[in-house]
Design a protein around this motif. Sequence first.
Motif, PDB file in Angstrom:
ATOM      1  N   GLN A  11       0.817  -1.208   0.000  1.00 58.46           N
ATOM      2  CA  GLN A  11       0.000   0.000   0.000  1.00 58.46           C
ATOM      3  C   GLN A  11       0.854   1.262   0.000  1.00 58.46           C
ATOM      4  O   GLN A  11       0.617   2.193  -0.784  1.00 58.46           O
ATOM      5  CB  GLN A  11      -0.929  -0.006   1.222  1.00 58.46           C
ATOM      6  CG  GLN A  11      -1.975  -1.104   1.201  1.00 58.46           C
ATOM      7  CD  GLN A  11      -2.950  -0.952   0.052  1.00 58.46           C
ATOM      8  OE1 GLN A  11      -3.286   0.151  -0.358  1.00 58.46           O
ATOM      9  NE2 GLN A  11      -3.407  -2.063  -0.492  1.00 58.46           N
ATOM     10  N   VAL A  12       1.848   1.292   0.884  1.00 58.71           N
ATOM     11  CA  VAL A  12       2.714   2.463   0.940  1.00 58.71           C
ATOM     12  C   VAL A  12       3.564   2.548  -0.317  1.00 58.71           C
ATOM     13  O   VAL A  12       3.809   3.642  -0.848  1.00 58.71           O
ATOM     14  CB  VAL A  12       3.595   2.410   2.198  1.00 58.71           C
ATOM     15  CG1 VAL A  12       4.579   3.568   2.212  1.00 58.71           C
ATOM     16  CG2 VAL A  12       2.732   2.454   3.446  1.00 58.71           C
ATOM     17  N   GLY A  13       3.992   1.372  -0.825  1.00 57.43           N
ATOM     18  CA  GLY A  13       4.809   1.367  -2.041  1.00 57.43           C
ATOM     19  C   GLY A  13       4.067   1.943  -3.231  1.00 57.43           C
ATOM     20  O   GLY A  13       4.636   2.702  -4.037  1.00 57.43           O
ATOM     21  N   ASN A  14       2.802   1.621  -3.387  1.00 59.44           N
ATOM     22  CA  ASN A  14       2.016   2.174  -4.488  1.00 59.44           C
ATOM     23  C   ASN A  14       1.880   3.686  -4.368  1.00 59.44           C
ATOM     24  O   ASN A  14       1.900   4.409  -5.374  1.00 59.44           O
ATOM     25  CB  ASN A  14       0.626   1.522  -4.512  1.00 59.44           C
ATOM     26  CG  ASN A  14       0.684   0.056  -4.901  1.00 59.44           C
ATOM     27  OD1 ASN A  14       1.623  -0.390  -5.577  1.00 59.44           O
ATOM     28  ND2 ASN A  14      -0.308  -0.718  -4.473  1.00 59.44           N
ATOM     29  N   LEU A  15       1.719   4.156  -3.120  1.00 58.37           N
ATOM     30  CA  LEU A  15       1.562   5.600  -2.914  1.00 58.37           C
ATOM     31  C   LEU A  15       2.842   6.358  -3.228  1.00 58.37           C
ATOM     32  O   LEU A  15       2.817   7.347  -3.976  1.00 58.37           O
ATOM     33  CB  LEU A  15       1.122   5.862  -1.476  1.00 58.37           C
ATOM     34  CG  LEU A  15       0.992   7.335  -1.070  1.00 58.37           C
ATOM     35  CD1 LEU A  15      -0.051   8.038  -1.929  1.00 58.37           C
ATOM     36  CD2 LEU A  15       0.642   7.453   0.403  1.00 58.37           C
ATOM     37  N   ILE A  16       3.954   5.914  -2.666  1.00 57.29           N
ATOM     38  CA  ILE A  16       5.195   6.661  -2.880  1.00 57.29           C
ATOM     39  C   ILE A  16       5.743   6.462  -4.295  1.00 57.29           C
ATOM     40  O   ILE A  16       6.522   7.283  -4.781  1.00 57.29           O
ATOM     41  CB  ILE A  16       6.255   6.268  -1.836  1.00 57.29           C
ATOM     42  CG1 ILE A  16       6.712   4.819  -2.023  1.00 57.29           C
ATOM     43  CG2 ILE A  16       5.758   6.496  -0.435  1.00 57.29           C
ATOM     44  CD1 ILE A  16       7.854   4.431  -1.105  1.00 57.29           C
ATOM     45  N   HIS A  17       5.303   5.370  -4.965  1.00 58.51           N
ATOM     46  CA  HIS A  17       5.720   5.181  -6.358  1.00 58.51           C
ATOM     47  C   HIS A  17       5.131   6.277  -7.244  1.00 58.51           C
ATOM     48  O   HIS A  17       5.782   6.761  -8.172  1.00 58.51           O
ATOM     49  CB  HIS A  17       5.291   3.808  -6.851  1.00 58.51           C
ATOM     50  CG  HIS A  17       5.671   3.544  -8.281  1.00 58.51           C
ATOM     51  ND1 HIS A  17       6.980   3.356  -8.670  1.00 58.51           N
ATOM     52  CD2 HIS A  17       4.916   3.458  -9.419  1.00 58.51           C
ATOM     53  CE1 HIS A  17       7.026   3.149  -9.983  1.00 58.51           C
ATOM     54  NE2 HIS A  17       5.779   3.212 -10.453  1.00 58.51           N
ATOM     55  N   THR A  18       3.892   6.665  -6.961  1.00 56.31           N
ATOM     56  CA  THR A  18       3.273   7.750  -7.729  1.00 56.31           C
ATOM     57  C   THR A  18       3.961   9.085  -7.464  1.00 56.31           C
ATOM     58  O   THR A  18       3.886  10.003  -8.296  1.00 56.31           O
ATOM     59  CB  THR A  18       1.776   7.871  -7.377  1.00 56.31           C
ATOM     60  OG1 THR A  18       1.640   8.170  -5.986  1.00 56.31           O
ATOM     61  CG2 THR A  18       1.053   6.571  -7.700  1.00 56.31           C
ATOM     62  N   LEU A  19       4.631   9.205  -6.318  1.00 55.99           N
ATOM     63  CA  LEU A  19       5.347  10.432  -5.980  1.00 55.99           C
ATOM     64  C   LEU A  19       6.800  10.391  -6.431  1.00 55.99           C
ATOM     65  O   LEU A  19       7.526  11.382  -6.276  1.00 55.99           O
ATOM     66  CB  LEU A  19       5.294  10.679  -4.460  1.00 55.99           C
ATOM     67  CG  LEU A  19       3.891  10.810  -3.849  1.00 55.99           C
ATOM     68  CD1 LEU A  19       3.998  10.956  -2.333  1.00 55.99           C
ATOM     69  CD2 LEU A  19       3.148  11.996  -4.440  1.00 55.99           C
ATOM     70  N   GLY A  20       7.227   9.249  -6.988  1.00 57.06           N
ATOM     71  CA  GLY A  20       8.606   9.115  -7.447  1.00 57.06           C
ATOM     72  C   GLY A  20       9.615   9.019  -6.331  1.00 57.06           C
ATOM     73  O   GLY A  20      10.760   9.457  -6.494  1.00 57.06           O
ATOM     74  N   ALA A  21       9.209   8.467  -5.193  1.00 58.36           N
ATOM     75  CA  ALA A  21      10.124   8.361  -4.043  1.00 58.36           C
ATOM     76  C   ALA A  21      10.243   6.910  -3.604  1.00 58.36           C
ATOM     77  O   ALA A  21      10.065   6.589  -2.425  1.00 58.36           O
ATOM     78  CB  ALA A  21       9.638   9.235  -2.907  1.00 58.36           C
ATOM     79  N   ASP A  22      10.529   6.020  -4.558  1.00 59.41           N
ATOM     80  CA  ASP A  22      10.596   4.591  -4.245  1.00 59.41           C
ATOM     81  C   ASP A  22      11.645   4.273  -3.191  1.00 59.41           C
ATOM     82  O   ASP A  22      11.517   3.297  -2.450  1.00 59.41           O
ATOM     83  CB  ASP A  22      10.895   3.796  -5.519  1.00 59.41           C
ATOM     84  CG  ASP A  22       9.738   3.837  -6.512  1.00 59.41           C
ATOM     85  OD1 ASP A  22       8.646   4.275  -6.111  1.00 59.41           O
ATOM     86  OD2 ASP A  22       9.942   3.452  -7.681  1.00 59.41           O
ATOM     87  N   SER A  23      12.703   5.064  -3.116  1.00 61.06           N
ATOM     88  CA  SER A  23      13.770   4.772  -2.163  1.00 61.06           C
ATOM     89  C   SER A  23      13.331   4.942  -0.715  1.00 61.06           C
ATOM     90  O   SER A  23      14.001   4.464   0.200  1.00 61.06           O
ATOM     91  CB  SER A  23      14.978   5.679  -2.430  1.00 61.06           C
ATOM     92  OG  SER A  23      14.606   7.042  -2.287  1.00 61.06           O
ATOM     93  N   LEU A  24      12.207   5.638  -0.479  1.00 63.47           N
ATOM     94  CA  LEU A  24      11.725   5.862   0.884  1.00 63.47           C
ATOM     95  C   LEU A  24      10.849   4.738   1.403  1.00 63.47           C
ATOM     96  O   LEU A  24      10.300   4.842   2.505  1.00 63.47           O
ATOM     97  CB  LEU A  24      10.946   7.176   0.960  1.00 63.47           C
ATOM     98  CG  LEU A  24      11.747   8.461   0.714  1.00 63.47           C
ATOM     99  CD1 LEU A  24      10.821   9.666   0.751  1.00 63.47           C
ATOM    100  CD2 LEU A  24      12.865   8.605   1.737  1.00 63.47           C
ATOM    101  N   LEU A  25      10.696   3.674   0.618  1.00 65.81           N
ATOM    102  CA  LEU A  25       9.827   2.580   1.038  1.00 65.81           C
ATOM    103  C   LEU A  25      10.323   1.927   2.321  1.00 65.81           C
ATOM    104  O   LEU A  25       9.530   1.521   3.176  1.00 65.81           O
ATOM    105  CB  LEU A  25       9.718   1.535  -0.074  1.00 65.81           C
ATOM    106  CG  LEU A  25       8.785   0.355   0.197  1.00 65.81           C
ATOM    107  CD1 LEU A  25       7.373   0.847   0.489  1.00 65.81           C
ATOM    108  CD2 LEU A  25       8.764  -0.607  -0.984  1.00 65.81           C
ATOM    109  N   GLY A  26      11.639   1.830   2.481  1.00 61.28           N
ATOM    110  CA  GLY A  26      12.183   1.226   3.697  1.00 61.28           C
ATOM    111  C   GLY A  26      11.817   2.022   4.932  1.00 61.28           C
ATOM    112  O   GLY A  26      11.469   1.463   5.970  1.00 61.28           O
ATOM    113  N   ALA A  27      11.860   3.355   4.824  1.00 60.71           N
ATOM    114  CA  ALA A  27      11.532   4.196   5.975  1.00 60.71           C
ATOM    115  C   ALA A  27      10.062   4.113   6.322  1.00 60.71           C
ATOM    116  O   ALA A  27       9.694   3.913   7.481  1.00 60.71           O
ATOM    117  CB  ALA A  27      11.929   5.638   5.676  1.00 60.71           C
ATOM    118  N   THR A  28       9.201   4.265   5.317  1.00 65.24           N
ATOM    119  CA  THR A  28       7.762   4.272   5.588  1.00 65.24           C
ATOM    120  C   THR A  28       7.272   2.905   6.051  1.00 65.24           C
ATOM    121  O   THR A  28       6.476   2.810   6.990  1.00 65.24           O
ATOM    122  CB  THR A  28       7.001   4.702   4.329  1.00 65.24           C
ATOM    123  OG1 THR A  28       7.388   3.864   3.221  1.00 65.24           O
ATOM    124  CG2 THR A  28       7.299   6.149   3.978  1.00 65.24           C
ATOM    125  N   GLY A  29       7.726   1.841   5.385  1.00 65.85           N
ATOM    126  CA  GLY A  29       7.313   0.502   5.797  1.00 65.85           C
ATOM    127  C   GLY A  29       7.810   0.140   7.174  1.00 65.85           C
ATOM    128  O   GLY A  29       7.076  -0.402   8.002  1.00 65.85           O
TER     129      GLY A  29
END
Length: 269
Positions: free
Chosen positions: A77-95
């Motif tokens: 869920q978080v990955g889909n959201l931040i992917h639309t924002l172009g911030a895939d590298s932040l997935l580790g922090a948010t998850g």
Amino acid sequence: MLRTVRENFSDTVVSSLRTFGRAVGMAQESVVGAVGDLARRELQWREVILQAWRLVTVTTVPAILMAIPFGVIVSIQVGNLIHTLGADSLLGATGGLGVIKQGAPMATGFLLGGAGAAAIAADLGARTIREEIDALHTMGISPVHRLVIPRLVAMVVVAPLLNVLIIFVGVLAGYAVAIGGQGVTPGSYWATFGSFTTTADVWMSLVKALIFGFLVVIIACQRGLEAKGGPRGVADAVNAAVVLSVVSIVCVNLLLTQVTAMFLPTRLA
């Protein structure tokens, strides 16, 4: 009709307040008694270990089974959201923050409030129905010192350990999904995870789990010791212990989340 409704409502409120007062009294007596037993080296360590093992056996496997899908869901869920924002590298922090700050303590509380509370309430409720508690009173033995305190100490020990297990499994599950399905590189995942996740977040998660475990054991012990009405009373005590534990955990988590957001906002490590 209106008078009957008003009387029933007032009786329910008064009964709830009295129950809450008895729970607070039991909590105070249990904490003071546990500290005193530790100071005098009179704590029943054998009973504590037995109760801790029982809690571990009924919560470990469900904790792993709950942590895996939770970590996956957060990552997707978080990955889909931040992917639309172009911030895939932040997935580790948010998850990682999602699992540590909310997922792990809530999952710990729900498991202890479900399986743990049911086991404690059923055990003490059966003892109450069999008049074992009355026999303890007759012999001058406090049921709180004999039955409640060992379960309290066991719960306080098991809750943080269970929380750590859920964090570990949940973060690994989220990492596997991020690397395998979201196209995130391992280096960026762990780099952002380490940058945004602080030791204060982990400690707060453990404190939440500790508080939730304390609430669960007090509620379950009180419901079990006040069971009445035969086998049906034991079933009612178990049901009340589970429901009250879950509701208490949700309410307390809301309060703790607001306090944490005010005094410990998310920041770079």
